[in-house]
Design a protein around this motif. Structure first.
Motif, short mmCIF file in Angstrom:
data_model
loop_
_atom_site.label_atom_id
_atom_site.label_comp_id
_atom_site.label_asym_id
_atom_site.label_seq_id
_atom_site.Cartn_x
_atom_site.Cartn_y
_atom_site.Cartn_z
N ASP A 27 0.80 -1.49 -0.17
CA ASP A 27 0.02 0.18 -0.04
C ASP A 27 0.91 1.23 -0.17
O ASP A 27 1.69 1.43 1.04
CB ASP A 27 -0.94 0.12 1.39
CG ASP A 27 -2.05 1.15 1.24
OD1 ASP A 27 -2.99 0.95 0.65
OD2 ASP A 27 -1.70 2.03 2.09
N ALA A 133 2.59 -1.04 4.27
CA ALA A 133 2.26 0.18 4.19
C ALA A 133 3.10 1.13 4.26
O ALA A 133 3.97 1.22 5.35
CB ALA A 133 1.10 0.38 5.18
N ILE A 137 -2.28 5.27 6.04
CA ILE A 137 -2.72 3.97 6.22
C ILE A 137 -4.29 3.87 6.03
O ILE A 137 -5.08 2.94 6.49
CB ILE A 137 -2.30 3.08 7.29
CG1 ILE A 137 -2.13 1.72 7.23
CG2 ILE A 137 -2.90 3.81 8.84
CD1 ILE A 137 -1.37 1.10 8.09
N VAL A 156 0.46 -6.33 9.66
CA VAL A 156 0.62 -5.14 8.90
C VAL A 156 2.08 -4.87 9.31
O VAL A 156 2.46 -4.66 10.32
CB VAL A 156 -0.46 -4.00 9.35
CG1 VAL A 156 0.03 -2.67 8.93
CG2 VAL A 156 -1.80 -4.46 9.07
N TRP A 158 3.96 -1.47 9.00
CA TRP A 158 3.91 0.00 8.58
C TRP A 158 5.13 0.94 8.88
O TRP A 158 5.43 0.96 10.13
CB TRP A 158 2.53 0.55 9.23
CG TRP A 158 2.18 2.00 9.04
CD1 TRP A 158 2.43 2.52 7.83
CD2 TRP A 158 1.74 3.04 9.85
NE1 TRP A 158 1.86 3.93 7.68
CE2 TRP A 158 1.23 3.98 8.92
CE3 TRP A 158 1.04 3.10 11.10
CZ2 TRP A 158 0.63 5.16 9.67
CZ3 TRP A 158 0.78 3.87 11.63
CH2 TRP A 158 0.44 5.23 10.95
N GLY A 160 5.49 4.39 9.96
CA GLY A 160 4.61 5.54 10.25
C GLY A 160 4.85 5.95 11.48
O GLY A 160 5.47 5.37 12.64
N ASN A 173 3.32 10.18 6.95
CA ASN A 173 2.36 9.18 6.78
C ASN A 173 1.25 9.03 7.91
O ASN A 173 -0.09 8.57 7.47
CB ASN A 173 3.24 7.62 6.77
CG ASN A 173 3.94 7.61 5.52
OD1 ASN A 173 3.71 8.14 4.47
ND2 ASN A 173 4.69 6.56 5.87
N ILE A 184 -5.27 1.33 13.31
CA ILE A 184 -4.32 0.30 13.03
C ILE A 184 -3.60 0.00 14.46
O ILE A 184 -3.29 -1.18 14.72
CB ILE A 184 -3.09 1.00 12.15
CG1 ILE A 184 -3.64 0.97 11.00
CG2 ILE A 184 -1.86 -0.34 12.06
CD1 ILE A 184 -4.27 -0.18 10.27
N LEU A 191 0.79 -5.99 14.39
CA LEU A 191 1.49 -4.64 13.59
C LEU A 191 3.10 -4.82 13.78
O LEU A 191 3.50 -4.98 15.14
CB LEU A 191 0.69 -3.67 14.27
CG LEU A 191 1.60 -2.30 14.03
CD1 LEU A 191 1.34 -2.21 12.53
CD2 LEU A 191 0.93 -1.23 14.63
N LEU A 193 5.82 -1.80 13.65
CA LEU A 193 5.71 -0.57 13.49
C LEU A 193 7.21 -0.04 13.31
O LEU A 193 8.10 -0.37 14.21
CB LEU A 193 5.08 0.38 14.62
CG LEU A 193 5.28 1.82 14.56
CD1 LEU A 193 4.13 2.18 13.54
CD2 LEU A 193 4.82 2.34 16.01
N ASP A 244 11.50 4.22 2.77
CA ASP A 244 10.26 3.01 2.76
C ASP A 244 11.03 1.67 2.36
O ASP A 244 10.41 0.83 2.61
CB ASP A 244 9.44 3.38 1.47
CG ASP A 244 8.57 4.60 1.47
OD1 ASP A 244 8.29 4.84 2.65
OD2 ASP A 244 7.99 5.20 0.88
N THR A 247 10.84 -1.25 5.28
CA THR A 247 9.67 -2.15 5.53
C THR A 247 10.14 -3.56 4.68
O THR A 247 9.78 -4.56 5.20
CB THR A 247 8.42 -1.79 4.89
OG1 THR A 247 8.45 -1.31 3.29
CG2 THR A 247 7.89 -0.38 5.66
#
Length: 303
Positions: A27, A133, A137, A156, A158, A160, A173, A184, A191, A193, A244, A247
């Motif tokens: 995403d 993500a 989100i 997930v 993410w 963020g 984000n 989330i 998750l 994070l 990014d 991730t």
């Protein structure tokens, strides 16, 4: 909102690094920055570890867009452009939300959210779908609000917010859609994070490095090089964070992204973290190893 209850031992088990090939969807607000392009390529060039099933275009609103809808549409086109360059047009791309969540329990319908629900329902706790993500989100939160049961079958990952010790978590984000971020953090979905400042901020590179190790790596290498070159008017003593890819690095080799289990933090209206040790666990990346991640990326981009 009544979310399904996941036993803490099951959530922790789901948050343990898993061997073998992982099924993922991405995403991404791909047109917003230059790091999304690197992350998309990194994921596609890691088939030994990642099976990319779909891409979702996320909304964004800044100087590069006239609205969240416009940002999403530009990201949708950018995703198609990358897949065309890489001859990977068999992977579907779905348009996402045209706006941010209007309230804490109100989803925004989109093709992306509906497709995520469909893929999640076809998954299982034993073989979860990893949702990567790297933007606001909204799409993922909308899917959870539309069908909360999917939290049983997904993990997930993410990028963020900032590190918990940062003075605030006013990060692009996260701050674009506080309602979605809270879904989330509060829903109990497994998750991972990854904070921006304090972790992913280690992932700096320069035009000279990109020219040396990426530029001559075929059509995609040239595209990434030109994207980096055009991101700033003066590259003298200049570096840029490719946020990014953190991730993808976590999923490819978690040894390069050390992490711990912590209670899911509470997010305030003014984008600050607070801690409640009675909340459910999430996995929290504490550090990102810059050199081995870029080495892996550069080697994989080579034709």
């Amino acid at each position: 909102m009544n979310y399904p209850k996941i036993l803490e031992e099951h959530r922790i088990q789901r948050l343990q690094p898993k061997s073998g090939t992982l099924r993922i969807v991405m995403d991404t607000d791909t047109f917003n920055e230059i790091d999304d392009q690197f992350a998309v390529v990194y994921a596609l060039q890691s088939p030994e570890r990642l099976q990319v099933e779909a891409f979702y275009a996320a909304p964004f609103f800044n100087d590069l867009s006239t609205s969240p809808k416009d940002g999403m549409e530009k990201s949708y086109r950018e995703l198609h452009k990358i897949l065309d360059l890489m001859n990977r047009t068999e992977i579907p791309v779905y348009p996402g939300s045209e706006r941010y969540l209007p309230g804490p329990e109100t989803p925004v319908e989109s093709e992306a959210a509906r497709n995520l629900i469909e893929r999640a329902l076809a998954s299982s706790p034993e073989d979860p779908l990893y949702v990567v993500a790297i933007g606001a989100i909204t799409n993922v939160a909308s899917a959870i609000l539309m069908n909360p049961s999917i939290i049983n079958n997904i993990v997930v990952v993410w990028l963020g917010g900032h590190a918990l010790h940062w003075q605030d978590t006013r990060e692009f984000n996260l701050e674009q859609d506080i309602h979605a971020a809270r879904v989330i953090l509060d829903s109990g979905v497994p998750l991972v994070l990854i904070p921006c400042h304090g972790a992913a901020s280690n992932l700096k590179t320069t035009l000279a490095e990109i020219e040396a190790y990426v530029k001559d790596s075929g059509v995609v290498g040239k595209y990434l090089y030109e994207t980096y070159r055009n991101c700033h008017p003066d590259h003298f003593a200049y570096s840029r964070i490719i946020w990014d890819i953190s991730t993808i690095a976590y999923l490819v080799n978690d040894q390069h992204t050390p992490s711990v289990l912590i209670s899911s933090p509470v997010l305030s209206d003014d984008a600050r973290w607070s801690v409640d040790n009675y909340r459910h666990f999430i996995r929290y990346v504490t550090h990102v190893e810059r050199d081995p991640i870029f080495r892996d990326l550069f080697l994989k981009i080579k034709p």
